[in-house]
Design a protein around this motif. Sequence first.
Motif, PDB file in Angstrom:
ATOM      1  N   LEU A  25       0.804  -1.233   0.000  1.00 51.32           N
ATOM      2  CA  LEU A  25       0.000   0.000   0.000  1.00 51.32           C
ATOM      3  C   LEU A  25       0.829   1.270   0.000  1.00 51.32           C
ATOM      4  CD1 LEU A  25      -2.829  -1.036   2.502  1.00 51.32           C
ATOM      5  CD2 LEU A  25      -2.833  -1.146   0.008  1.00 51.32           C
ATOM      6  N   ASP A  26       2.153   1.171   0.257  1.00 49.41           N
ATOM      7  CA  ASP A  26       2.940   2.403   0.364  1.00 49.41           C
ATOM      8  C   ASP A  26       3.313   2.988  -0.995  1.00 49.41           C
ATOM      9  OD1 ASP A  26       2.805   2.166   3.068  1.00 49.41           O
ATOM     10  OD2 ASP A  26       4.770   1.202   3.294  1.00 49.41           O
ATOM     11  N   LYS A  27       3.144   2.180  -2.072  1.00 52.28           N
ATOM     12  CA  LYS A  27       3.616   2.677  -3.375  1.00 52.28           C
ATOM     13  C   LYS A  27       2.836   2.022  -4.503  1.00 52.28           C
ATOM     14  CE  LYS A  27       7.775   2.865  -6.266  1.00 52.28           C
ATOM     15  NZ  LYS A  27       9.172   2.448  -6.416  1.00 52.28           N
ATOM     16  N   ILE A  28       2.571   2.818  -5.565  1.00 51.22           N
ATOM     17  CA  ILE A  28       2.013   2.324  -6.813  1.00 51.22           C
ATOM     18  C   ILE A  28       2.651   3.117  -7.946  1.00 51.22           C
ATOM     19  CG2 ILE A  28       0.000   3.895  -6.643  1.00 51.22           C
ATOM     20  CD1 ILE A  28      -1.610   1.755  -8.142  1.00 51.22           C
ATOM     21  N   ASN A  29       3.046   2.455  -8.997  1.00 51.83           N
ATOM     22  CA  ASN A  29       3.724   3.112 -10.131  1.00 51.83           C
ATOM     23  C   ASN A  29       2.763   3.299 -11.302  1.00 51.83           C
ATOM     24  OD1 ASN A  29       6.083   3.261  -8.754  1.00 51.83           O
ATOM     25  ND2 ASN A  29       7.191   1.750  -9.989  1.00 51.83           N
ATOM     26  N   LEU A  30       2.834   4.460 -11.946  1.00 53.50           N
ATOM     27  CA  LEU A  30       2.059   4.750 -13.152  1.00 53.50           C
ATOM     28  C   LEU A  30       3.028   5.262 -14.215  1.00 53.50           C
ATOM     29  CD1 LEU A  30      -1.369   6.479 -13.419  1.00 53.50           C
ATOM     30  CD2 LEU A  30       0.464   7.196 -14.927  1.00 53.50           C
ATOM     31  N   LEU A  81      -0.383   4.307  -2.644  1.00 52.79           N
ATOM     32  CA  LEU A  81      -1.612   3.562  -2.922  1.00 52.79           C
ATOM     33  C   LEU A  81      -2.640   3.753  -1.807  1.00 52.79           C
ATOM     34  CD1 LEU A  81      -3.255   1.620  -4.636  1.00 52.79           C
ATOM     35  CD2 LEU A  81      -2.000  -0.278  -3.627  1.00 52.79           C
ATOM     36  N   SER A  82      -2.183   3.845  -0.575  1.00 56.08           N
ATOM     37  CA  SER A  82      -3.135   4.035   0.532  1.00 56.08           C
ATOM     38  C   SER A  82      -3.881   5.357   0.396  1.00 56.08           C
ATOM     39  CB  SER A  82      -2.391   3.965   1.870  1.00 56.08           C
ATOM     40  OG  SER A  82      -1.402   4.989   1.949  1.00 56.08           O
ATOM     41  N   LYS A  83      -3.203   6.395  -0.146  1.00 54.21           N
ATOM     42  CA  LYS A  83      -3.860   7.679  -0.346  1.00 54.21           C
ATOM     43  C   LYS A  83      -4.742   7.671  -1.589  1.00 54.21           C
ATOM     44  CE  LYS A  83      -0.193  10.332   1.942  1.00 54.21           C
ATOM     45  NZ  LYS A  83       0.840  11.400   1.768  1.00 54.21           N
ATOM     46  N   VAL A  84      -4.353   6.876  -2.587  1.00 52.95           N
ATOM     47  CA  VAL A  84      -5.169   6.774  -3.793  1.00 52.95           C
ATOM     48  C   VAL A  84      -6.562   6.260  -3.456  1.00 52.95           C
ATOM     49  CG1 VAL A  84      -5.433   5.503  -5.969  1.00 52.95           C
ATOM     50  CG2 VAL A  84      -3.217   6.496  -5.369  1.00 52.95           C
ATOM     51  N   LEU A  85      -6.636   5.352  -2.493  1.00 55.87           N
ATOM     52  CA  LEU A  85      -7.907   4.719  -2.150  1.00 55.87           C
ATOM     53  C   LEU A  85      -8.805   5.625  -1.312  1.00 55.87           C
ATOM     54  CD1 LEU A  85      -6.590   1.139  -1.317  1.00 55.87           C
ATOM     55  CD2 LEU A  85      -7.574   1.952  -3.458  1.00 55.87           C
ATOM     56  N   ILE A  86      -8.261   6.776  -0.858  1.00 54.51           N
ATOM     57  CA  ILE A  86      -9.058   7.744  -0.086  1.00 54.51           C
ATOM     58  C   ILE A  86      -9.796   8.654  -1.062  1.00 54.51           C
ATOM     59  CG2 ILE A  86      -8.988   9.621   1.601  1.00 54.51           C
ATOM     60  CD1 ILE A  86      -6.401   8.370   2.693  1.00 54.51           C
ATOM     61  N   ALA A  87     -11.079   8.862  -0.821  1.00 51.11           N
ATOM     62  CA  ALA A  87     -11.897   9.686  -1.719  1.00 51.11           C
ATOM     63  C   ALA A  87     -11.362  11.110  -1.780  1.00 51.11           C
ATOM     64  CB  ALA A  87     -13.351   9.680  -1.247  1.00 51.11           C
ATOM     65  N   ASP A  88     -11.394  11.681  -2.974  1.00 46.74           N
ATOM     66  CA  ASP A  88     -10.985  13.076  -3.233  1.00 46.74           C
ATOM     67  C   ASP A  88      -9.536  13.349  -2.860  1.00 46.74           C
ATOM     68  OD1 ASP A  88     -13.586  13.608  -4.090  1.00 46.74           O
ATOM     69  OD2 ASP A  88     -14.241  14.096  -2.056  1.00 46.74           O
TER      70      ASP A  88
END
Length: 884
Positions: free
Chosen positions: A442-447, A463-470
């Motif tokens: 959850l600490d990282k996601i690559n695009l 990634l953990s922040k990506v899953l938070i709305a807005d």
Amino acid sequence: MNIIKYIFLSYFYLSLLIAQTDFEVKQIKQYMKKTGISISEAKKIAKQKGYSDSEINAVIEKEKYQNKKKQITENLNKLETSDNFIIDDKVLKQEVKSEKNDIILGEILNEDLNNNFFGYAIFKNDPSIFQSSSVGSVDPSYSIGPGDEIIVMLWGETQFREVLQVNREGFIFIPEIGQVFVNGLNLKLLESKLSKVLSQSYASLDPQNKRATTFLDISIGNLRPLRIQVLGEVDQPGAYTVSPSTTLFSALYYFNGPSNLGSLRDIRLIRSGEQVATIDFYDFLLTGKKPNDVMLQLDDIIFIPGRKKTVQVEGSVKRPGIYELKQDEGFKELIEMAGQLEVTAYLDRAQIDRIIPFNKRKEYQSNIIFKDVDLSDILKNKSTVELMDGDKIKIFSILDSRQNVVNISGAIKRPGEYEIENQMTLSQLIKKAEGLLGDAYLDKINLIRTKPDFSEELIELDLSKVLIADSKDDIVLKGLDKITVFSISKMVESPYVFLEGHVKRQGAFPLRKNMTIYDLIFDGEGLVDKDFINLTFLNRVDLIRVDQDGLSKKIIRVDIEPILKNKDIKENIMLQRDDKLRVYPKSIFFIQNKVEISGNINLPGTYLFKKEMFLKDLILEAGSFKNKRHQIVIEIARRLTETNKNEILSFKLKNLFTHVNEKNSAHLFQEIDNVKLEPNDNIIIRENLSSKIINTVIIKGAVYLPGKYIINENDKFTDLIERAGGLVPSAYLAGSTYSRNGEFFNINLEKAYSKPKSDFDLTLKHNDKIVINKSMLMVQILGEVSVPGNYVYVPKKRLKDFIRSAGSFTKNADKKNITITYPNGENRKVGLIFKNNKIIDGTIIYVSKKKEKEDFDMTEYLKELTAIVANLSQTLALIFLTRS
């Protein structure tokens, strides 16, 4: 290169491109081989002389085809003359399929598909397929000639019908009227002339000032075959005999059409020295129409001129190939001939690979150029591009990339490509892919984002922040984005231990908790097979371990014999990360002795010495003797340890190939049966060159020792079988063959084998050849049965049973004429009663067809009977007068 070589090569290509006779090609090939000139050098000289690449390549491809055809023919001949009999059904199918593929390859080469010239392959079909129907009216312009049949029929008041044949001089003979000259007349003129001739004898046909009461009908019966001449660019110019219904189009199939150097666009028909028709065969190939098709007449000439402007198109067209263009045809017409563009064609650019014509090469300062054109403008008639002879056009395809997709991979439930919707965010894509896997990091996601210039940019997000709305990390996606979700299990490296050496399964194994040496050997599958353990050196196994500094290594010597008996002892060490366990075989701790053999032997060299090894064992292992001489001398050089000197042992083998031990067929060499070898022996096989082989025979197939054997004067068939080690269990004597000097004899080898030394046991002669086949377990049923083919042999089945297995007889079967061919070549004909006819393995059953019965002609019968009675009456009258 000297001037003689240059002149000869000029003549070489001139001969190839104009005459191309086999004799010239053979002469020039021999000269090129003698002088060492390569094909590339020869092509370069030919280009300097002005010949195009297409002309040169046509000659080279023709030569390749001839070589390939010769190779295929040789391979097929080898298949036909092979002495091997493949019984395995799978292998047989593979052989048949392989042979079939070779034949298909030959046909493809024969159709010139390798050159890809459009239209020429169609002429390889059967000419009769493309002929006009022989049933129907005759062309009114058909010219009557010798050999034609004319049917003359009068009906009405006078009835008359005669079938008249035109003789060599052009006349027909009408009974009671005489000869009438009809040669060269068409049907209309023929009817007019015969009407005038017949009206002189039949007044009612054309009465004066009265209505006719007799009517004339003229028709043509059997037509004579036509003789035409074919000239120009064809493989076999000359005279051809064709059907009288042949037209200019259909005549092309009789001589396989033009060669690759001939034109399909300008095929000419010459009659009486004048060109009367010309056809464009592309019209037929592309539209199915036959414009200007005309019926052929006697002595017509079909002339094939040279091929016109030729261009090649490849790439995204439906029918890539080489096409012939007329002078006024260009790029757009070429695309239509090639079946139009594929849907994947790229319209903004096409490329022409062009050979510059002779007169423009100084202007371009080059011989070959590339030219890019806008294909869309050409198709819209906004621009025109002139095509030249030898042009190669390439139609490119669009890029295989989609702009409206994104890709997500890694620790996701449904990875893959997804359609990007309006303002889709990263969290929406994860939701569409049915969420994350349990071990997602959850600490990282690559695009990875693709820019307009196709360069790539890496965007790292939480990634953990990506899953938070807005969240600002939940960015809006763009086309071609690639997203990677990482997995904890893949990020954290698993520890491994290694096993190598004398084990059944080497390699890396995951290090499990509390894993010991015993566990690792068990993973290597080394504890189950007792025979394998007996070959393992158990008193020492090396455990190689990396020290704590991570740089140096140490070896821990372990005795695993007690560990295998009790795994709970302290010597069963607990393994650590990167430990390597090396197991040794017993053989490395023992000296391996060797022996050497050389001379008259098939496989000379050094061989491993075995315990209780005899001289005959080594000879057999080395492939036996190379030259089968009547006498052979064997010398053994041996080092004596007591005296440190060499000892030479010598043996002479006489009548070597006539001794076979009755109890054990492997004991072929009685003179050296008890010669025991010692380590480091050096054996030399010498042949007695003064001896001569007098008589030999060959035995192949299902015997233990097939090959060539020397025979004495009175050696029998059973003697040879015994010397060849006897028959293998699957041997089938009833289906075996016996030949002498290439001629086969129908001999019952089964009876000869069962009665040794009897009259049935044939005496062998020089060059005899015996092939002992294996049981085929097959019976072949052919002819007038419902389902002909191969059937499994069942010992108790008789002829009637096998006929029933093949679906019984057809209605045309002649039940009185059935031929049984046994495997040894013996034929037997049987009739209606065939219940007890025995069928053996390999038999061929052929059911003949009924002979067609002629209808009984009563009129002919009475005529013959009347003639016989008349002759008999005359004979009796003559006898009576003589006696009087």
